[in-house]
Design an enzyme around this catalytic site. Structure first.
Site, PDB file in Angstrom:
ATOM      1  N   ARG A  64       0.845  -1.205   0.000  1.00 15.74           N
ATOM      2  CA  ARG A  64       0.000   0.000   0.000  1.00 15.74           C
ATOM      3  C   ARG A  64       0.878   1.251   0.000  1.00 15.74           C
ATOM      4  NH1 ARG A  64      -3.950  -3.293   3.231  1.00 15.74           N
ATOM      5  NH2 ARG A  64      -2.707  -3.014   5.103  1.00 15.74           N
ATOM      6  N   PHE A  86     -11.242  -4.424  -6.102  1.00 18.47           N
ATOM      7  CA  PHE A  86     -11.291  -5.177  -4.843  1.00 18.47           C
ATOM      8  C   PHE A  86     -10.721  -4.322  -3.704  1.00 18.47           C
ATOM      9  CE2 PHE A  86     -10.357  -7.936  -8.472  1.00 18.47           C
ATOM     10  CZ  PHE A  86     -11.412  -8.825  -8.458  1.00 18.47           C
ATOM     11  N   ASP A  88     -15.616  -2.356  -4.995  1.00 20.84           N
ATOM     12  CA  ASP A  88     -15.737  -3.582  -4.206  1.00 20.84           C
ATOM     13  C   ASP A  88     -17.201  -4.030  -4.268  1.00 20.84           C
ATOM     14  OD1 ASP A  88     -13.699  -4.949  -1.987  1.00 20.84           O
ATOM     15  OD2 ASP A  88     -15.817  -5.410  -1.626  1.00 20.84           O
ATOM     16  N   SER A  89     -17.414  -5.327  -4.094  1.00 23.09           N
ATOM     17  CA  SER A  89     -18.796  -5.822  -4.141  1.00 23.09           C
ATOM     18  C   SER A  89     -19.468  -5.747  -2.772  1.00 23.09           C
ATOM     19  CB  SER A  89     -18.809  -7.260  -4.662  1.00 23.09           C
ATOM     20  OG  SER A  89     -17.953  -8.048  -3.865  1.00 23.09           O
ATOM     21  N   ASP A  96      -6.348  -6.583  -6.273  1.00 29.37           N
ATOM     22  CA  ASP A  96      -6.042  -7.400  -5.088  1.00 29.37           C
ATOM     23  C   ASP A  96      -7.255  -8.259  -4.738  1.00 29.37           C
ATOM     24  OD1 ASP A  96      -4.867  -8.414  -2.803  1.00 29.37           O
ATOM     25  OD2 ASP A  96      -5.373  -6.676  -1.567  1.00 29.37           O
ATOM     26  N   CYS A 141      -3.344 -14.027  -3.677  1.00 32.71           N
ATOM     27  CA  CYS A 141      -3.097 -14.541  -2.315  1.00 32.71           C
ATOM     28  C   CYS A 141      -3.503 -16.007  -2.236  1.00 32.71           C
ATOM     29  CB  CYS A 141      -3.832 -13.695  -1.284  1.00 32.71           C
ATOM     30  SG  CYS A 141      -5.609 -13.683  -1.490  1.00 32.71           S
TER      31      CYS A 141
HETATM   32  N1  SAH Z   1      -6.845  -4.457  -1.148  1.00 33.06           N
HETATM   33  C1  SAH Z   1      -7.557  -4.602   0.097  1.00 33.06           C
HETATM   34  C2  SAH Z   1      -7.956  -6.042   0.388  1.00 33.06           C
HETATM   35  C3  SAH Z   1      -8.808  -6.710  -0.675  1.00 33.06           C
HETATM   36  S1  SAH Z   1      -9.624  -8.126  -0.102  1.00 33.06           S
HETATM   37  C4  SAH Z   1      -6.729  -3.978   1.231  1.00 33.06           C
HETATM   38  O1  SAH Z   1      -5.548  -3.664   1.019  1.00 33.06           O
HETATM   39  O2  SAH Z   1      -7.260  -3.805   2.317  1.00 33.06           O
HETATM   40  C5  SAH Z   1     -10.646  -8.610  -1.413  1.00 33.06           C
HETATM   41  C6  SAH Z   1     -11.919  -7.803  -1.560  1.00 33.06           C
HETATM   42  O3  SAH Z   1     -12.561  -8.243  -2.755  1.00 33.06           O
HETATM   43  C7  SAH Z   1     -12.975  -7.936  -0.485  1.00 33.06           C
HETATM   44  O4  SAH Z   1     -13.245  -6.675   0.048  1.00 33.06           O
HETATM   45  C8  SAH Z   1     -14.234  -8.493  -1.194  1.00 33.06           C
HETATM   46  O5  SAH Z   1     -15.434  -7.868  -0.727  1.00 33.06           O
HETATM   47  C9  SAH Z   1     -13.965  -8.100  -2.606  1.00 33.06           C
HETATM   48  N2  SAH Z   1     -14.575  -8.902  -3.675  1.00 33.06           N
HETATM   49  C10 SAH Z   1     -14.638 -10.246  -3.770  1.00 33.06           C
HETATM   50  N3  SAH Z   1     -15.151 -10.616  -4.982  1.00 33.06           N
HETATM   51  C11 SAH Z   1     -15.410  -9.453  -5.646  1.00 33.06           C
HETATM   52  C12 SAH Z   1     -15.920  -9.150  -6.945  1.00 33.06           C
HETATM   53  N4  SAH Z   1     -16.239 -10.135  -7.802  1.00 33.06           N
HETATM   54  N5  SAH Z   1     -16.041  -7.866  -7.302  1.00 33.06           N
HETATM   55  C13 SAH Z   1     -15.705  -6.874  -6.447  1.00 33.06           C
HETATM   56  N6  SAH Z   1     -15.200  -7.102  -5.223  1.00 33.06           N
HETATM   57  C14 SAH Z   1     -15.047  -8.369  -4.819  1.00 33.06           C
END
Ligand code: SAH
Length: 394
Positions: free
Chosen positions: A210, A226, A248-249, A296, A336
């Protein structure tokens, strides 16, 4: 003590100090140990190999606590926990960061035990029968070694089901309230939901990445796929991005993300609730363009069985991201998934660039932050990998 005796030839991995015993390697178990009991593991020829926690319901039927015959007691846990905390003192600056992983499971010699510090709160996550057995002792040792004011338990990871353990969530030491804590990460504030946040509340493993994105963002149009609670987006905005589109979803994650933007007085982030797979297509069709894209996603392949499907998903999003990038643009993309190796991930990203018709270079290989160490004898501990790719300019 009750004993687990391995089949001939199955002692090799324990001798290399890999802590897991798979059920297929077991010849017999003496006595009737209960789940979570400490047992001695012996080779077929009777050599002592390890003291381990017995977990009869799991395919990983035992996890080694120690390679010698010391007592596994409160003193053992205190020692391991103090060591893990001491090791972290050397590389984290407490004046700019108070959200850190204190104990990282197998790689800190404590299989099934994760503990994260969020300001004055510890969040503990136990995921194996052995760790579960020592809950109170581990909680006391964490409180004592860290000097924290309270401790929450978030033992609700899916893997507990494989161990036959029910979920356990709630306050264990100190006050229940508040259930949200504000932490400082490299000078930025983030609110962490102890009760409902992912993992223990925050993706601490991405801390360094980050910050890297903060340094890359100046003057750029940024897309954060995400985004969860806004980790990368808030960093990009704080780093002087021209615009940030964060997707994000989860509406719950976005609610906290907006709050995090407010805490840091950053503006210019558009928070969008959508499916990244669909939104990337919409952006492509609208001919939108970005200078920095961060991807991510969640774990697409928790185990090797899901790899083919996961590979398609990684390919899909990175291909679309390459198409959205202007010449000279940067893709920061992560996996991950334990089931997807760094080598495979790089191949997938290379295939995506090829199919998107762009020339790109890797300018950085990324991984988890230093408070998420990987014991050399436990390569399974390595799960997060990332690539920073630069698309060629004109
Ligand atoms: N980058 C973030 C962590 C991401 S975790 C950080 O640094 O804090 C992954 C995220 O993807 C979650 O918040 C989850 O809600 C989201 N997610 C999962 N599938 C998704 C999709 N198809 N579209 C959008 N978001 C999604």
């Amino acid at each position: 003590m009750q004993k687990l005796i391995l089949k001939p030839g199955r002692e090799k991995s324990l001798k290399r100090r890999h802590p897991w015993v798979f059920s297929g390697g077991v010849a017999r178990v003496t006595g009737e140990p209960s789940s979570g009991d400490t047992i001695e593991v012996h080779s077929s020829s009777g050599d002592f190999l390890a003291l381990a926690a017995y977990s009869p319901k799991s395919q990983i039927v035992a996890r080694a606590w120690s390679w010698d015959t010391r007592d596994i007691d409160a003193g053992f846990f205190r020692e391991r926990i103090e060591r893990a905390l001491r090791e972290r003192e050397t590389f984290l600056d407490a004046s700019t960061t108070d959200a850190i992983r204190l104990v990282h499971g197998e790689s800190d010699g404590l299989p099934g035990v994760v503990a994260d510090r969020y300001a004055d709160t510890i969040v503990m996550q136990l995921s194996s029968a052995g760790a579960d057995r020592w809950r109170e002792v581990i909680a006391d040792a964490l409180m004592e070694a860290s000097g924290a004011a309270r401790l929450w338990e978030r033992s609700d990871a899916e893997v507990r089901k494989l161990e036959g353990l029910p979920a356990a969530v709630g306050p264990l030491r100190g006050q229940r309230e508040p259930t949200r804590v504000t932490v400082n990460e490299n000078g930025l504030a983030f609110c962490v939901d102890l009760e409902r946040g992912h993992k223990t509340g925050f993706y601490l493993d991405q801390r360094d990445n980050r910050q890297l994105v903060r340094t890359l963002a100046r003057g750029r149009d940024v897309l954060d796929g995400f985004c969860y609670t806004g980790g990368f987006s808030v960093n990009a905005a704080a780093g002087g991005a021209r615009s940030v589109l964060a997707v994000d979803s989860s509406s719950e994650a976005l609610e906290l993300a907006r709050q995090n933007a407010g805490l840091n007085a950053v503006s210019g982030v558009s928070w969008v609730e959508d499916d990244v797979f669909l939104l990337l297509r919409k952006l492509r069709d609208e001919r939108r363009a970005f200078d920095l894209v961060v991807l991510d996603p969640p774990k697409f392949a928790p185990t090797a069985a899901h790899v083919a499907k996961a590979a398609r998903a990684y390919k899909d999003i990175s291909l679309l991201a390459f198409k959205l990038l202007r010449p000279g643009g940067i893709l920061v993309t992560f996996s991950c998934s334990g089931g997807v190796s760094a080598e495979l991930f790089q191949k997938i990203v290379a295939g995506s660039a090829l199919d998107a018709g762009v020339d790109a270079q890797i300018i950085r290989h990324l991984g988890a932050a230093a408070d998420h160490p990987v014991a050399l004898q436990f390569p399974e501990g390595e799960y997060l990998k990332g690539l920073v790719c630069r698309v060629s300019g004109q």
